[in-house]
Design a protein around this motif. Structure first.
Motif, PDB file in Angstrom:
ATOM      1  N   PRO A 449       0.842  -1.201   0.000  1.00  0.00           N
ATOM      2  CA  PRO A 449       0.000   0.000   0.000  1.00  0.00           C
ATOM      3  C   PRO A 449       0.877   1.252   0.000  1.00  0.00           C
ATOM      4  O   PRO A 449       2.089   1.178   0.253  1.00  0.00           O
ATOM      5  CB  PRO A 449      -0.760  -0.114   1.315  1.00  0.00           C
ATOM      6  CG  PRO A 449       0.202  -0.817   2.220  1.00  0.00           C
ATOM      7  CD  PRO A 449       0.911  -1.818   1.345  1.00  0.00           C
ATOM      8  N   PRO A 450       0.297   2.420  -0.266  1.00  0.00           N
ATOM      9  CA  PRO A 450       1.068   3.653  -0.129  1.00  0.00           C
ATOM     10  C   PRO A 450       1.552   3.828   1.312  1.00  0.00           C
ATOM     11  O   PRO A 450       0.854   3.437   2.260  1.00  0.00           O
ATOM     12  CB  PRO A 450       0.063   4.755  -0.504  1.00  0.00           C
ATOM     13  CG  PRO A 450      -0.989   4.060  -1.292  1.00  0.00           C
ATOM     14  CD  PRO A 450      -1.071   2.662  -0.740  1.00  0.00           C
ATOM     15  N   PRO A 471       9.464   2.024   4.412  1.00  0.00           N
ATOM     16  CA  PRO A 471       9.235   2.160   2.965  1.00  0.00           C
ATOM     17  C   PRO A 471       9.902   1.009   2.221  1.00  0.00           C
ATOM     18  O   PRO A 471      10.851   0.392   2.715  1.00  0.00           O
ATOM     19  CB  PRO A 471       9.925   3.487   2.620  1.00  0.00           C
ATOM     20  CG  PRO A 471      10.371   4.085   3.909  1.00  0.00           C
ATOM     21  CD  PRO A 471      10.428   3.007   4.922  1.00  0.00           C
ATOM     22  N   ARG A 472       9.398   0.704   1.039  1.00  0.00           N
ATOM     23  CA  ARG A 472      10.090  -0.262   0.193  1.00  0.00           C
ATOM     24  C   ARG A 472      11.458   0.292  -0.170  1.00  0.00           C
ATOM     25  O   ARG A 472      11.613   1.488  -0.435  1.00  0.00           O
ATOM     26  CB  ARG A 472       9.272  -0.562  -1.063  1.00  0.00           C
ATOM     27  CG  ARG A 472       8.040  -1.415  -0.786  1.00  0.00           C
ATOM     28  CD  ARG A 472       7.336  -1.796  -2.085  1.00  0.00           C
ATOM     29  NE  ARG A 472       8.194  -2.606  -2.932  1.00  0.00           N
ATOM     30  CZ  ARG A 472       8.270  -3.939  -2.871  1.00  0.00           C
ATOM     31  NH1 ARG A 472       7.545  -4.599  -1.997  1.00  0.00           N
ATOM     32  NH2 ARG A 472       9.063  -4.602  -3.684  1.00  0.00           N
ATOM     33  N   ALA A 488       4.747   1.091   0.943  1.00  0.00           N
ATOM     34  CA  ALA A 488       5.145   0.575   2.249  1.00  0.00           C
ATOM     35  C   ALA A 488       5.432  -0.917   2.181  1.00  0.00           C
ATOM     36  O   ALA A 488       4.830  -1.645   1.390  1.00  0.00           O
ATOM     37  CB  ALA A 488       4.039   0.835   3.268  1.00  0.00           C
ATOM     38  N   LYS A 489       6.336  -1.363   3.036  1.00  0.00           N
ATOM     39  CA  LYS A 489       6.530  -2.806   3.238  1.00  0.00           C
ATOM     40  C   LYS A 489       5.450  -3.277   4.214  1.00  0.00           C
ATOM     41  O   LYS A 489       5.719  -3.635   5.355  1.00  0.00           O
ATOM     42  CB  LYS A 489       7.916  -3.091   3.814  1.00  0.00           C
ATOM     43  CG  LYS A 489       9.041  -3.067   2.806  1.00  0.00           C
ATOM     44  CD  LYS A 489      10.314  -3.575   3.466  1.00  0.00           C
ATOM     45  CE  LYS A 489      11.459  -3.649   2.467  1.00  0.00           C
ATOM     46  NZ  LYS A 489      12.687  -4.172   3.096  1.00  0.00           N
ATOM     47  N   ALA A 490       4.218  -3.229   3.732  1.00  0.00           N
ATOM     48  CA  ALA A 490       3.080  -3.529   4.585  1.00  0.00           C
ATOM     49  C   ALA A 490       2.160  -4.516   3.884  1.00  0.00           C
ATOM     50  O   ALA A 490       2.228  -4.692   2.659  1.00  0.00           O
ATOM     51  CB  ALA A 490       2.323  -2.243   4.932  1.00  0.00           C
ATOM     52  N   TYR A 491       1.282  -5.126   4.658  1.00  0.00           N
ATOM     53  CA  TYR A 491       0.439  -6.186   4.138  1.00  0.00           C
ATOM     54  C   TYR A 491      -0.798  -6.313   5.016  1.00  0.00           C
ATOM     55  O   TYR A 491      -0.747  -6.161   6.234  1.00  0.00           O
ATOM     56  CB  TYR A 491       1.189  -7.521   4.117  1.00  0.00           C
ATOM     57  CG  TYR A 491       2.222  -7.623   5.228  1.00  0.00           C
ATOM     58  CD1 TYR A 491       1.866  -8.038   6.513  1.00  0.00           C
ATOM     59  CD2 TYR A 491       3.546  -7.253   5.007  1.00  0.00           C
ATOM     60  CE1 TYR A 491       2.804  -8.094   7.535  1.00  0.00           C
ATOM     61  CE2 TYR A 491       4.484  -7.303   6.032  1.00  0.00           C
ATOM     62  CZ  TYR A 491       4.108  -7.723   7.289  1.00  0.00           C
ATOM     63  OH  TYR A 491       5.022  -7.767   8.309  1.00  0.00           O
ATOM     64  N   ASP A 492      -1.937  -6.547   4.369  1.00  0.00           N
ATOM     65  CA  ASP A 492      -3.199  -6.774   5.068  1.00  0.00           C
ATOM     66  C   ASP A 492      -3.674  -8.190   4.774  1.00  0.00           C
ATOM     67  O   ASP A 492      -3.615  -8.641   3.624  1.00  0.00           O
ATOM     68  CB  ASP A 492      -4.283  -5.807   4.594  1.00  0.00           C
ATOM     69  CG  ASP A 492      -4.072  -4.384   5.080  1.00  0.00           C
ATOM     70  OD1 ASP A 492      -3.111  -4.162   5.834  1.00  0.00           O
ATOM     71  OD2 ASP A 492      -4.856  -3.501   4.691  1.00  0.00           O
ATOM     72  N   LEU A 493      -4.162  -8.864   5.812  1.00  0.00           N
ATOM     73  CA  LEU A 493      -4.804 -10.160   5.628  1.00  0.00           C
ATOM     74  C   LEU A 493      -6.312  -9.930   5.563  1.00  0.00           C
ATOM     75  O   LEU A 493      -6.896  -9.333   6.473  1.00  0.00           O
ATOM     76  CB  LEU A 493      -4.468 -11.111   6.781  1.00  0.00           C
ATOM     77  CG  LEU A 493      -5.080 -12.512   6.687  1.00  0.00           C
ATOM     78  CD1 LEU A 493      -4.568 -13.262   5.467  1.00  0.00           C
ATOM     79  CD2 LEU A 493      -4.811 -13.314   7.963  1.00  0.00           C
TER      80      LEU A 493
END
Length: 612
Positions: A449-450, A471-472, A488-493
Motif C-alpha cells: 500500500p502507499p 518504505p520499500r 510501504a513494506k506492509a500487508y493486510d490479511l
C-alpha cells in the motif's frame, strides 16, 4: 475439565457428573447432576426436566412411584432453577430416543432433587434462539451467555486461542505481557486516557496496540514475541468494531515480508481447516497489490467470493458525445464500471433505487445500460442510449465481459472516488443478487500500500498504516521528492471482505524514522517529546524486524459465522460504547474527582446522572 466421578453413593459430595457425559454404557449407575432447568414438561404423573450445563443436556424423570419426594420438588421447579439431582441412569423407553442430544439414549430417574437456587422468570427465553432486542440482551448479558449459540462462540474462542498459543510456541515465540498504562503518542485513533493521582495534570493512555513496546522487545533481543493483547481505541463503532478488542500480536527479528506472510498464512490455513465449517476457497492465499485491489474491486479488503470485477473503460468513451463523460475525462477523471450477469431485465424502479444507493455512497450519478440482442446486434436500453454508438456498446461489453441479458453499471468521477463508490456498489449488488458464495472462506493478501496519505484538512502527509512502517527499499530515493508514490513494506490479511489484520516491516534505523516523522510535519521537539524513547533505542543496535496483529475478535466472528463482534465477546459494549449491564460509563463522585485534581464541565444538553 478433570475426570468426573460417576458416584455409586447416594450423593457425590465434592464432584458430580456433567450434563453432557452420560451414555448408554453408564446405565445402572447412580449419579449426581447439577445444572439449570432448560425445560420442564409435566405429563401428569411424570415430570420431565431437561437439566443443562455448558457440557450438554440430560433428561431427568421425576416419577412419584419411584420417589414421591423427588416428584414433589419437581412440581415446584421452573425454568432456570439451579438443581442438584441424584438418581439412576436408565435407558430411554423405545421410541423416545433423542438423536439430537449426545445423551439422548439415556435419562436419569430421580431419587432426590434439591433446589440449589430458584430463579425469576428470565426477561427473554434461554432455551430458544428467538430474536431478542440487543439492548435487553446486553443488559442481562449473564443470561444471554447461557444461550447455546453464545456458549458455542465463547468455547470456540477458547479453543482457537489455545491453538494459536500452541502454534506460535512450537515456532519459538515467547509470550510477553506489555503494560496497560502507557504514554499517549496519538498518531492513530483517539486514545482512552487515565488521569494520574500522583502527578496532577498528567495522564496515562490505554494502549491502542503494543506497537512500540513490541519493537522495543526486538531491540531487547526477544526475537520472536507474541501476546493475546488487549487494545483500546476511542473511535466510532460499528458491527465489527469495539472500543476494547483483542489482537494476536506478534513480532519477529531478522525477517522480511515473505517470512511474516508465510507464518501468518500457515497459522490461518491450519486454524480454519481445523475450526471452520467451510473450506478455504484457495491455497495459497492470492496476493493483490493495493493498487490492483482498488482497481479491480474498489476496496483494500476485497471479498473474493464473487466476481463483478471493476474495470476502467475511459478509453471506450474518448470520443463520446455524452457531455457528462466528456467533462469528467477532460478534468482528468475516469469512467469505471462492472457488469451484473442476467440483470438486464431489472425494472426501472430497481435501477432508480440503485442510482440512489450510488448517490448515498458519494456518486454524482450512476449510468446503467441493459444489454440486449436485436437482429444479431448488441444494443443498450439506457437513459443515455442516444449518446452511444454500436462500436462503443460492443467495446464496452467486451471490456467488461458482458453480453445480452447483462446490466452494466458505470460511474464517472475522480479516480479514487470512482473506485470507492463502485467497490461499495459491487458489495451491495453482490449481496442483493445473492452472488456471494457463502459455502467457502476466501482469503487474500493485499500488499504494497502507499506509505502516506494526504490529510486535506490539516494539509500534511500522514501514515496510511502507522509511522513506524518501513518504505520499500527501491522507493527510498523518492521519499523527499514524491511521498505520494512511496510504497510501504506492509500487508493486510483479508477474509470474506473483512480486514483481519495489518502488519509491516518496521523502520529500525533512527535516521529513516526521523525522515518519516519530518515528512509528516513533526519538528525535532515534537519528535523527541512523542517518540524519543523509541529513537534512542534504535541507536543501541536495533535489528531489522517486522510483525503483524490480526484481530482475534474478528477472526472468531468469521469462524463462528456471526455478523457482529458482540456475538463473540463475553461482555461487549453497545454501538454507543456503553456497558448496559454494568452501567458504564458513569459519573465519578466529587471525592474521586478531587483526588484526581479534575473538574468536569458538562455540555449544556447532557444528562449528568446517566453517563450518556
Amino acid at each position: 475439565m478433570g475426570e468426573s466421578i460417576l458416584s455409586t453413593e447416594p450423593r457425590a459430595v465434592r464432584r458430580y457428573t456433567t450434563c453432557g457425559e452420560l451414555r448408554r454404557q453408564h446405565i445402572g449407575r447412580t449419579v449426581t447432576l447439577k445444572g439449570w432447568v432448560h425445560r420442564r414438561r409435566d405429563h401428569g404423573r411424570l415430570i420431565f426436566l431437561d437439566l443443562r450445563d455448558r457440557y450438554g443436556i440430560t433428561q431427568v424423570v421425576a416419577n412419584p412411584a419411584h420417589s414421591s419426594a423427588a416428584h414433589e420438588v419437581a412440581e415446584h421447579v421452573r425454568a432456570e432453577y439451579v438443581l442438584a439431582v441424584t438418581g439412576q441412569v436408565v435407558a430411554r423407553p423405545e421410541g423416545t430416543i433423542n438423536p439430537a442430544l449426545s445423551t439422548g439414549e439415556i435419562e436419569v430417574l430421580a431419587d432426590q432433587i434439591e433446589i440449589l437456587n430458584p430463579a425469576k422468570t428470565p426477561p427473554f427465553p434461554i432455551a430458544e434462539e428467538t430474536d431478542v432486542d440487543e439492548s435487553l440482551r446486553l443488559e442481562y448479558r449473564y443470561l444471554d451467555l447461557r444461550r447455546a449459540r453464545l456458549q458455542r462462540n465463547l468455547l470456540l474462542r477458547h479453543q482457537v486461542v489455545r491453538f494459536i498459543r500452541h502454534y506460535l510456541e512450537e515456532r519459538d515465540f515467547v509470550e510477553i505481557e506489555t503494560p496497560m498504562l502507557i504514554k499517549s503518542t496519538p498518531e492513530g485513533a483517539r486514545d482512552y486516557v487515565v488521569p494520574s493521582r500522583i502527578f496532577p495534570g498528567h495522564f496515562y493512555a490505554l494502549p491502542q496496540s503494543p506497537q512500540q513496546l513490541k519493537q522495543l522487545l526486538m531491540v531487547a533481543g526477544f526475537d520472536r514475541y507474541y501476546q493475546i493483547a488487549r487494545c483500546m481505541r476511542d473511535e466510532d463503532l460499528r458491527a465489527d468494531r469495539q472500543p476494547e478488542f483483542t489482537q494476536i500480536d506478534l513480532e519477529m527479528s531478522f525477517v522480511d515480508v515473505e517470512d511474516v506472510l508465510e507464518l501468518i498464512e500457515g497459522l490461518y490455513t491450519e486454524m480454519f481447516e481445523r475450526f471452520a465449517s467451510k473450506p478455504l476457497q484457495a491455497k495459497p492465499f492470492p496476493r493483490l497489490t493495493y493498487e490492483e485491489a482498488m482497481r479491480r474491486y474498489g476496496s483494500d479488503k476485497p471479498d473474493l467470493r464473487f466476481g463483478l470485477e471493476i474495470d476502467d473503460v475511459s478509453s471506450v468513451f474518448q470520443n463520446t458525445s455524452f457531455g457528462v463523460f466528456r467533462s469528467v475525462l477532460a478534468e482528468g477523471g475516469v469512467i469505471r464500471g462492472f457488469a451484473v450477469p442476467g440483470f438486464a431485465d431489472a425494472p426501472r424502479s430497481q435501477l432508480d433505487q440503485l442510482t440512489e444507493i450510488a448517490r448515498s455512497f458519494g456518486a454524482k450519478g450512476l449510468v446503467w445500460l441493459a444489454l440486449q440482442q436485436d437482429s444479431g446486434r448488441l444494443i443498450a436500453r439506457s437513459p443515455i442510449a442516444k449518446f452511444l454508438n454500436e462500436d462503443e456498446i460492443a467495446t464496452l461489453a467486451q471490456r467488461l465481459q458482458a453480453g445480452p441479458g447483462d446490466l452494466v453499471l458505470l460511474v464517472a468521477d475522480a479516480e479514487d472516488t470512482a473506485a470507492t463508490i463502485l467497490g461499495r456498489l459491487r458489495l451491495h449488488v453482490g449481496r442483493e443478487r445473492k452472488l456471494i458464495d457463502e459455502s467457502v472462506h476466501a482469503f487474500c493478501w493485499v500488499i504494497d500500500p502507499p506509505l502516506f496519505e494526504w490529510n486535506e484538512e490539516e494539509q500534511r502527509w500522514e501514515a496510511m498504516h502507522h509511522p513506524f512502517t518501513s518504505p520499500r527499499d527501491e522507493d527510498l530515493p523518492i521519499l523527499d521528492s514524491d511521498p505520494s508514490k512511496v510504497r510501504a513494506k506492509a500487508y493486510d490479511l483479508v477474509a470474506d471482505g473483512f480486514e483481519l489484520g495489518t502488519g509491516s516491516i518496521r523502520i529500525h534505523r533512527r535516521e529513516v524514522q526521523n525522515k518519516i516523522f519530518s515528512i509528516m510535519g513533526y519538528d525535532d521537539t515534537e519528535i523527541e517529546r512523542r517518540f524519543g524513547h523509541l529513537l534512542r533505542a534504535f541507536e543501541y543496535g536495533a535489528p531489522p524486524h517486522g510483525g503483524m496483529a490480526p484481530g482475534l475478535d474478528r477472526t472468531i466472528m468469521i469462524l463462528a459465522g456471526e455478523s457482529s463482534l458482540r456475538e463473540v465477546i463475553a461482555f461487549p459494549k453497545n454501538q454507543r460504547a456503553q456497558d448496559l449491564m454494568l452501567g458504564a460509563p458513569s459519573p465519578l463522585a466529587e471525592r474521586q474527582l478531587r483526588e484526581l485534581h479534575l473538574r468536569v464541565v458538562y455540555p449544556e444538553d447532557q444528562d449528568t446522572t446517566s453517563g450518556a
